[in-house]
Design an enzyme around this catalytic site. Structure first.
Site, short mmCIF file in Angstrom:
data_model
loop_
_atom_site.label_atom_id
_atom_site.label_comp_id
_atom_site.label_asym_id
_atom_site.label_seq_id
_atom_site.Cartn_x
_atom_site.Cartn_y
_atom_site.Cartn_z
N LYS A 1 0.82 -1.22 0.00
CA LYS A 1 0.00 0.00 0.00
C LYS A 1 0.85 1.26 0.00
O LYS A 1 0.49 2.25 -0.64
CB LYS A 1 -0.93 0.02 1.21
CG LYS A 1 -2.17 -0.83 1.03
CD LYS A 1 -3.23 -0.39 2.02
CE LYS A 1 -4.53 -1.13 1.84
NZ LYS A 1 -5.53 -0.76 2.85
N LYS B 1 -5.46 -10.07 -6.73
CA LYS B 1 -6.61 -10.26 -5.84
C LYS B 1 -7.80 -9.42 -6.31
O LYS B 1 -7.59 -8.30 -6.78
CB LYS B 1 -6.17 -9.79 -4.44
CG LYS B 1 -7.10 -10.12 -3.32
CD LYS B 1 -6.56 -9.61 -1.99
CE LYS B 1 -6.65 -8.10 -1.89
NZ LYS B 1 -6.36 -7.56 -0.56
N LYS C 1 -11.71 -3.87 -4.19
CA LYS C 1 -12.58 -2.72 -4.44
C LYS C 1 -11.79 -1.55 -5.02
O LYS C 1 -12.37 -0.63 -5.58
CB LYS C 1 -13.33 -2.31 -3.18
CG LYS C 1 -12.48 -2.17 -1.93
CD LYS C 1 -13.38 -2.11 -0.68
CE LYS C 1 -12.63 -2.59 0.56
NZ LYS C 1 -13.50 -2.92 1.67
P1 TYM Z 1 -10.82 -5.52 4.18
O1 TYM Z 1 -11.80 -4.45 4.47
O2 TYM Z 1 -9.79 -5.27 3.13
O3 TYM Z 1 -11.57 -6.87 3.80
C1 TYM Z 1 -12.57 -7.43 4.62
C2 TYM Z 1 -12.49 -8.94 4.60
O4 TYM Z 1 -12.63 -9.45 3.28
C3 TYM Z 1 -11.54 -10.30 2.96
N1 TYM Z 1 -11.22 -10.15 1.54
C4 TYM Z 1 -11.06 -11.18 0.69
N2 TYM Z 1 -11.14 -12.51 0.87
C5 TYM Z 1 -10.93 -13.30 -0.21
N3 TYM Z 1 -10.63 -12.82 -1.45
C6 TYM Z 1 -10.53 -11.48 -1.67
N4 TYM Z 1 -10.26 -11.01 -2.89
C7 TYM Z 1 -10.75 -10.60 -0.57
N5 TYM Z 1 -10.73 -9.25 -0.43
C8 TYM Z 1 -11.02 -9.00 0.87
C9 TYM Z 1 -10.41 -9.83 3.85
O5 TYM Z 1 -9.45 -10.84 4.04
C10 TYM Z 1 -11.14 -9.46 5.11
O6 TYM Z 1 -11.35 -10.60 5.93
N6 TYM Z 1 -7.56 -5.19 7.98
C11 TYM Z 1 -8.89 -5.65 7.59
C12 TYM Z 1 -10.00 -5.06 8.44
C13 TYM Z 1 -9.83 -5.25 9.92
C14 TYM Z 1 -9.98 -6.47 10.62
C15 TYM Z 1 -9.79 -6.13 12.01
C16 TYM Z 1 -10.25 -7.79 10.26
C17 TYM Z 1 -9.56 -4.27 10.83
N7 TYM Z 1 -9.55 -4.79 12.09
C18 TYM Z 1 -9.85 -7.10 12.99
C19 TYM Z 1 -10.31 -8.76 11.26
C20 TYM Z 1 -10.12 -8.42 12.62
C21 TYM Z 1 -9.14 -5.26 6.16
O7 TYM Z 1 -8.59 -4.30 5.67
O8 TYM Z 1 -10.10 -5.99 5.54
#
Ligand code: TYM
Length: 338
Positions: A117, A200, A203
């Protein structure tokens, strides 16, 4: 270690719309774990994480409400689970600060998401983006959560959460924070772009054709699947035949996850099929599973006051769990007045 109540926490950033990756990699598991009955479940819109990169304020408000609608439309029941936005429970940021003092610079520098990032312009990235995983650890540990369902891309952050819990416990000679278990399960823990099987699904990809959004209508879903990049060969008769065919493998995984079956079973049922036959079946399946979600999200976002009311109630319930954990943490650390 003391016995911790089986408790699930997970979060999603309200930084743009939800994708099929979010749904299959994470949200489907959120619903399964909620309905399992073996856990208390807590799900969060992590707005404090979202602002580690610039967010237009009005868009952040809309995205947070839409994300809440997405949680409910995919099956989260705000009575059964605690559903809220992170900024409304101040204990996340407060524990996040303590963890910023526990985590080491070197740990953060190794995070592949930070490297991806921040890119070549790390000097200009926000301090929040660098410290992001310490706040993520706080999200989880402020509830003493034991299980965290996520997609594959969050695995390294969860290892760091475990390291922070272990170092805190060691530094202060306590057994206070649990060492959490990542739950990375299902046929599609890493959903790839529909335009490029090496990337991947995200969004933030500039090409809308690369992803299925949970707000896409039936026509858009079917069209994106029909146009998905594939190779000219038919489907093989076993999984080994998908090696080095990332686009084909991705569509098989998506099919399996949507149909609640395994990639092996999908290959068995569709062996030898051309994509001209397989894609329409996948499109029908995707429309049947996803179009009702998009319709329900539209219905829910039409009433923002109701969403805000649900979120306020969720935050109140979350605070009741978080307050005593922060108080005890402050005592352990040596803060007068805690
Ligand atoms: P974020 O918002 O990027 O994504 C949310 C969840 O979706 C999953 N995900 C995917 N899984 C499979 N294939 C994909 N292409 C894909 N894109 C997204 C992510 O693995 C995630 O589970 N850091 C985290 C948010 C967060 C969090 C937490 C998660 C903040 N605090 C505490 C768990 C526990 C994030 O940016 O997810």
């Amino acid at each position: 270690m003391p016995d911790f109540t089986p408790r699930v926490f997970s979060g999603i950033q309200p930084s743009g719309g939800l994708t099929l990756g979010n749904y299959l990699g994470a949200m489907k598991r959120f619903v399964d774990m909620q309905n399992d009955g073996a856990y208390e479940t807590i799900y969060c819109m992590v707005d404090l994480h979202a602002i580690t990169t610039w967010q237009d304020p009005a868009k952040l408000v809309a995205a947070t409400r839409e994300l809440c609608a997405g949680f409910i439309a995919t099956g989260i029941d705000p009575e059964k689970s605690i559903l809220f936005n992170q900024s409304q429970v101040a204990e996340h940021a407060q524990l996040g600060w303590i963890f910023s003092c526990v985590a080491r610079m070197g740990w953060m520098q190794r995070m592949t998401q930070w490297k991806d990032k921040a890119g070549k312009n790390a000097q200009n990235a926000s301090l929040g983006l660098f410290g992001y995983p310490a706040l993520m650890a706080a999200d989880i540990l402020i509830y003493h959560a034991t299980h965290v369902p996520v997609g594959e891309d969050q695995k390294q952050h969860l290892e760091l959460t475990r390291d922070i819990a272990i170092k805190f416990n060691n530094d202060y000679g306590v057994e206070f924070f649990p060492v959490t278990e990542p739950v990375i399960e299902g046929a599609a823990t890493r959903v790839m772009s529909l335009r490029d099987g090496s990337k991947k699904m995200s969004k933030s990809d500039p090409s809308d054709a690369s992803r299925i959004n949970l707000t896409d209508d039936a026509d858009a879903i079917a069209q994106k699947i029909r146009k998905a990049r594939t190779d000219p060969k038919p489907l093989p008769s076993d999984l080994e035949g998908l090696e080095d065919r990332p686009e084909a493998r991705n569509l098989v995984n998506i099919y399996a996850a949507l149909a609640d079956t395994s990639p092996e079973a999908v290959i068995r049922d569709h062996a030898g099929q051309q994509f001209s036959t397989f894609k329409p079946s996948l499109a029908d399946l995707a429309v049947a599973k996803l179009a009702p979600i998009s319709t329900e999200m539209q219905r829910l976002t039409a009433d923002p006051a109701e969403i805000d009311r649900l979120l306020a109630r969720g935050a109140q319930r979350a605070r009741a769990l978080a307050e005593p954990v922060l108080k005890r943490t402050y005592e352990i650390v040596g803060m007068v007045g805690a």
